[in-house]
Design a protein around this motif. Structure first.
Motif, PDB file in Angstrom:
ATOM      1  N   PRO A 108      56.057  47.043  31.495  1.00 58.03           N
ATOM      2  CA  PRO A 108      55.103  46.175  30.785  1.00 58.03           C
ATOM      3  C   PRO A 108      54.230  45.407  31.780  1.00 58.03           C
ATOM      4  O   PRO A 108      54.672  45.092  32.883  1.00 58.03           O
ATOM      5  N   LEU A 109      53.014  45.096  31.394  1.00 58.12           N
ATOM      6  CA  LEU A 109      52.061  44.444  32.298  1.00 58.12           C
ATOM      7  C   LEU A 109      52.618  43.136  32.845  1.00 58.12           C
ATOM      8  O   LEU A 109      52.455  42.829  34.025  1.00 58.12           O
ATOM      9  N   GLU A 110      53.300  42.388  31.977  1.00 59.59           N
ATOM     10  CA  GLU A 110      53.765  41.076  32.445  1.00 59.59           C
ATOM     11  C   GLU A 110      54.991  41.183  33.358  1.00 59.59           C
ATOM     12  O   GLU A 110      55.359  40.216  34.006  1.00 59.59           O
ATOM     13  N   ALA A 111      55.595  42.370  33.413  1.00 58.52           N
ATOM     14  CA  ALA A 111      56.787  42.533  34.267  1.00 58.52           C
ATOM     15  C   ALA A 111      56.437  43.078  35.645  1.00 58.52           C
ATOM     16  O   ALA A 111      57.318  43.320  36.463  1.00 58.52           O
ATOM     17  N   ARG A 112      55.164  43.286  35.903  1.00 62.88           N
ATOM     18  CA  ARG A 112      54.784  43.947  37.161  1.00 62.88           C
ATOM     19  C   ARG A 112      54.574  42.971  38.311  1.00 62.88           C
ATOM     20  O   ARG A 112      54.217  41.821  38.094  1.00 62.88           O
ATOM     21  N   ARG A 113      54.760  43.518  39.491  1.00 61.17           N
ATOM     22  CA  ARG A 113      54.299  42.824  40.708  1.00 61.17           C
ATOM     23  C   ARG A 113      53.306  43.786  41.375  1.00 61.17           C
ATOM     24  O   ARG A 113      53.650  44.502  42.304  1.00 61.17           O
ATOM     25  N   ASP A 114      52.111  43.790  40.809  1.00 58.44           N
ATOM     26  CA  ASP A 114      51.095  44.796  41.143  1.00 58.44           C
ATOM     27  C   ASP A 114      50.306  44.355  42.388  1.00 58.44           C
ATOM     28  O   ASP A 114      49.423  43.492  42.310  1.00 58.44           O
ATOM     29  N   ALA A 115      50.605  44.966  43.516  1.00 59.87           N
ATOM     30  CA  ALA A 115      49.984  44.535  44.775  1.00 59.87           C
ATOM     31  C   ALA A 115      48.499  44.867  44.835  1.00 59.87           C
ATOM     32  O   ALA A 115      47.712  44.149  45.462  1.00 59.87           O
ATOM     33  N   LEU A 116      48.100  45.951  44.162  1.00 59.87           N
ATOM     34  CA  LEU A 116      46.679  46.297  44.171  1.00 59.87           C
ATOM     35  C   LEU A 116      45.874  45.288  43.352  1.00 59.87           C
ATOM     36  O   LEU A 116      44.802  44.843  43.759  1.00 59.87           O
ATOM     37  N   LEU A 117      46.437  44.901  42.208  1.00 59.34           N
ATOM     38  CA  LEU A 117      45.773  43.887  41.368  1.00 59.34           C
ATOM     39  C   LEU A 117      45.668  42.566  42.128  1.00 59.34           C
ATOM     40  O   LEU A 117      44.614  41.916  42.132  1.00 59.34           O
ATOM     41  N   ALA A 118      46.766  42.169  42.806  1.00 50.86           N
ATOM     42  CA  ALA A 118      46.747  40.923  43.582  1.00 50.86           C
ATOM     43  C   ALA A 118      45.709  41.002  44.700  1.00 50.86           C
ATOM     44  O   ALA A 118      44.975  40.041  44.958  1.00 50.86           O
ATOM     45  N   ALA A 119      45.633  42.166  45.349  1.00 47.68           N
ATOM     46  CA  ALA A 119      44.659  42.336  46.439  1.00 47.68           C
ATOM     47  C   ALA A 119      43.234  42.259  45.907  1.00 47.68           C
ATOM     48  O   ALA A 119      42.340  41.691  46.554  1.00 47.68           O
ATOM     49  N   ALA A 120      43.010  42.825  44.716  1.00 46.05           N
ATOM     50  CA  ALA A 120      41.678  42.748  44.103  1.00 46.05           C
ATOM     51  C   ALA A 120      41.319  41.290  43.811  1.00 46.05           C
ATOM     52  O   ALA A 120      40.181  40.851  44.046  1.00 46.05           O
ATOM     53  N   ALA A 121      42.300  40.530  43.333  1.00 47.10           N
ATOM     54  CA  ALA A 121      42.067  39.102  43.070  1.00 47.10           C
ATOM     55  C   ALA A 121      41.760  38.364  44.370  1.00 47.10           C
ATOM     56  O   ALA A 121      40.913  37.456  44.404  1.00 47.10           O
ATOM     57  N   ILE A 122      42.418  38.779  45.441  1.00 53.53           N
ATOM     58  CA  ILE A 122      42.154  38.170  46.758  1.00 53.53           C
ATOM     59  C   ILE A 122      40.704  38.415  47.182  1.00 53.53           C
ATOM     60  O   ILE A 122      40.017  37.517  47.661  1.00 53.53           O
ATOM     61  N   VAL A 123      40.230  39.633  46.974  1.00 52.16           N
ATOM     62  CA  VAL A 123      38.843  39.964  47.362  1.00 52.16           C
ATOM     63  C   VAL A 123      37.865  39.049  46.625  1.00 52.16           C
ATOM     64  O   VAL A 123      36.925  38.493  47.221  1.00 52.16           O
ATOM     65  N   VAL A 124      38.100  38.873  45.326  1.00 53.15           N
ATOM     66  CA  VAL A 124      37.206  38.023  44.519  1.00 53.15           C
ATOM     67  C   VAL A 124      37.287  36.575  45.003  1.00 53.15           C
ATOM     68  O   VAL A 124      36.260  35.892  45.164  1.00 53.15           O
ATOM     69  N   GLU A 125      38.503  36.115  45.266  1.00 56.49           N
ATOM     70  CA  GLU A 125      38.704  34.720  45.690  1.00 56.49           C
ATOM     71  C   GLU A 125      38.072  34.466  47.061  1.00 56.49           C
ATOM     72  O   GLU A 125      37.456  33.425  47.302  1.00 56.49           O
ATOM     73  N   LEU A 126      38.193  35.431  47.977  1.00 59.07           N
ATOM     74  CA  LEU A 126      37.599  35.275  49.308  1.00 59.07           C
ATOM     75  C   LEU A 126      36.078  35.172  49.216  1.00 59.07           C
ATOM     76  O   LEU A 126      35.451  34.406  49.950  1.00 59.07           O
ATOM     77  N   ASN A 127      35.511  35.923  48.313  1.00 58.13           N
ATOM     78  CA  ASN A 127      34.060  35.853  48.114  1.00 58.13           C
ATOM     79  C   ASN A 127      33.658  34.455  47.647  1.00 58.13           C
ATOM     80  O   ASN A 127      32.647  33.894  48.088  1.00 58.13           O
ATOM     81  N   ARG A 128      34.482  33.882  46.757  1.00 54.71           N
ATOM     82  CA  ARG A 128      34.194  32.528  46.254  1.00 54.71           C
ATOM     83  C   ARG A 128      34.275  31.514  47.409  1.00 54.71           C
ATOM     84  O   ARG A 128      33.405  30.654  47.545  1.00 54.71           O
ATOM     85  N   VAL A 129      35.306  31.661  48.246  1.00 52.38           N
ATOM     86  CA  VAL A 129      35.461  30.755  49.386  1.00 52.38           C
ATOM     87  C   VAL A 129      34.238  30.870  50.316  1.00 52.38           C
ATOM     88  O   VAL A 129      33.681  29.869  50.765  1.00 52.38           O
ATOM     89  N   GLY A 130      33.799  32.094  50.576  1.00 53.89           N
ATOM     90  CA  GLY A 130      32.640  32.307  51.439  1.00 53.89           C
ATOM     91  C   GLY A 130      31.384  31.659  50.877  1.00 53.89           C
ATOM     92  O   GLY A 130      30.667  30.944  51.586  1.00 53.89           O
TER      93      GLY A 130
END
Ligand SMILES: [Zn+2]
Length: 418
Positions: free
Chosen positions: A238-260
């Motif tokens: 189930p989606l809520e049971a995952r520890r999805d590293a690709l999804l987390a990495a995608a969120a990191i990319v978006v967040e880094l852009n915001r920081v920049g």
């Protein structure tokens, strides 16, 4: 002691020869109509080096290389006790690179020396035309490698052990292409170093200037980020049971852009490498690695920006149930160039009647590494629409020639024409 001045009209570089060499070199590792792929220490790099070496030998220059495969083509001076006045850049390219990034700096240096040969002008100091190995850092990371080793930023063992494609060691690759030489940096101590380069940005073209007098290079940090979650079945978990590293990495990319974006107009934050460990369409990735490229002209601001980026990686990973391990792979501080070398470039541009302006460099260059060990400056040439690292990269023949003349006269000012 007056010959070799700007007013001396014997000293005009050969714009046709300079352009023809760009086009001839571009046939090695050609991509499409106008692109180039010559990764450092590849067979294409070896062919480009052989062609460049043949031109150097035809010009009567003696060639030597060092442990990093850096090539030095030397024209003797009248005073053998003097250190060489050097100019150059790099012949390697990005995988979909152009015909000018790096290449123009090497070819302009050679053209400057040949112009002196043709005119029979001797200099007091020797001159050196340099090809630095692996500026681009595509298959052997990091980039700027040859100049970093030359400047003492990487020691012999670390250089040799860097792994490239298929796990090949840098030392073996440099041997394989035949350019791993024995010159030590202290034997090749430079009087000064000038690097001509396309601007890779839009300022000169927009402002109608033909020559950029480069005053500094902004600082750079690379962060390696490893995001760890857990591999899982895409159908049963189930989606809520995952520890999805690709999804987390995608969120990191978006967040880094915001920081920049929140860090002012001079900040640059980018993710250009993004590698999920699994490549299965039905697997939730348990690990994803990325590399963050962070730049700013001010060291203190850059350090703060790096801290905020590292914190953003942690926060975004945790929000998706993952861990982020952040480590710094590369740190290049901002560099101010040598005032006397910058003045030599500016004086040459002024004396030649070329429209010019002072500006900082947004990209890193080998000159950034050389600046701490020898007085250094750079010359920028406009490139169309500021496009670079792209097969469409283009510089006008006339602009390359103008930049080359500035280079010639800056080298003459430094080397003394007796
Ligand atoms: Zn370059």
């Amino acid at each position: 002691m007056s010959c070799g001045t700007v007013a001396d009209d014997r000293l005009r570089i050969d714009a046709d020869r300079l352009w023809a060499r760009h086009m001839e070199l571009a046939r090695i590792g050609q991509v499409g109509e106008t692109g180039n792929c010559r990764l450092a220490l590849s067979e294409e790099d070896a062919k480009a080096r052989a062609l460049f070496a043949s031109w150097c030998r035809d010009a009567g220059l003696s060639l030597r290389s060092d442990r990093a495969g850096n090539m030095f083509a030397i024209r003797p001076g009248r005073d053998p006790s003097r250190k060489p006045v050097a100019a150059g850049s790099h012949l390697d390219t990005q995988p979909h690179g152009g015909r000018f990034d790096g290449i123009s700096g090497v070819l302009a240096a050679l053209e400057a020396v040949e112009t002196l040969n043709d005119a029979g002008v001797e200099t007091d100091a020797p001159l050196a035309v340099v090809n630095w190995t692996n500026e681009e850092g595509v298959s052997f990371a990091p980039g700027l490698l040859g100049s970093a080793w030359f400047a003492g930023l990487i020691d012999d063992e670390d250089l040799d052990a860097i792994e490239g494609p298929g796990g090949e060691r840098f030392a073996d690759a440099a041997d394989r292409i035949g350019w791993r030489g024995d010159v030590r940096p202290d034997e090749m101590a430079l009087d000064s170093f000038f690097e001509l380069h396309i601007e890779q940005g839009p300022v000169l073209e927009t402002e109608g200037d033909q020559v950029g007098v480069v005053t500094s290079v902004q600082g750079l940090r690379w962060l390696d980020v490893r995001v760890t979650g857990m591999d899982a079945h895409a159908g049963t978990t189930p989606l809520e049971a995952r520890r999805d590293a690709l999804l987390a990495a995608a969120a990191i990319v978006v967040e880094l852009n915001r920081v920049g974006r929140a860090s002012g107009p001079d900040a640059r934050v980018s993710v250009g490498r993004f590698c999920p460990a699994t490549d299965g369409p039905s697997t939730v990735a348990g690990r994803t690695d990325l590399v963050v490229d962070i730049r700013h002209p001010d060291e203190t601001t850059l350090a703060g920006l790096v801290e905020r980026c590292a914190a953003a990686c942690q926060t975004a990973a945790e929000a998706h149930g993952c861990d982020a391990e952040v480590s710094q792979r590369l740190a290049v501080p901002p560099r101010a160039f040598d005032p006397s070398c910058v003045a030599a470039v500016e004086d040459a541009a002024r004396a030649l009647g070329l429209r010019h302006r002072r500006l900082p460099s947004g990209a890193l260059h080998d000159a950034s590494n050389i600046a701490p060990v020898a007085p250094t400056a750079m010359i920028f040439v406009p490139c169309r629409n500021g496009i670079s690292h792209n097969v469409a990269e283009y510089a006008e023949k006339e602009d390359l020639a103008a930049g080359c003349e500035v280079l010639l006269h800056a080298m003459l000012a430094r080397s003394g024409a007796g």
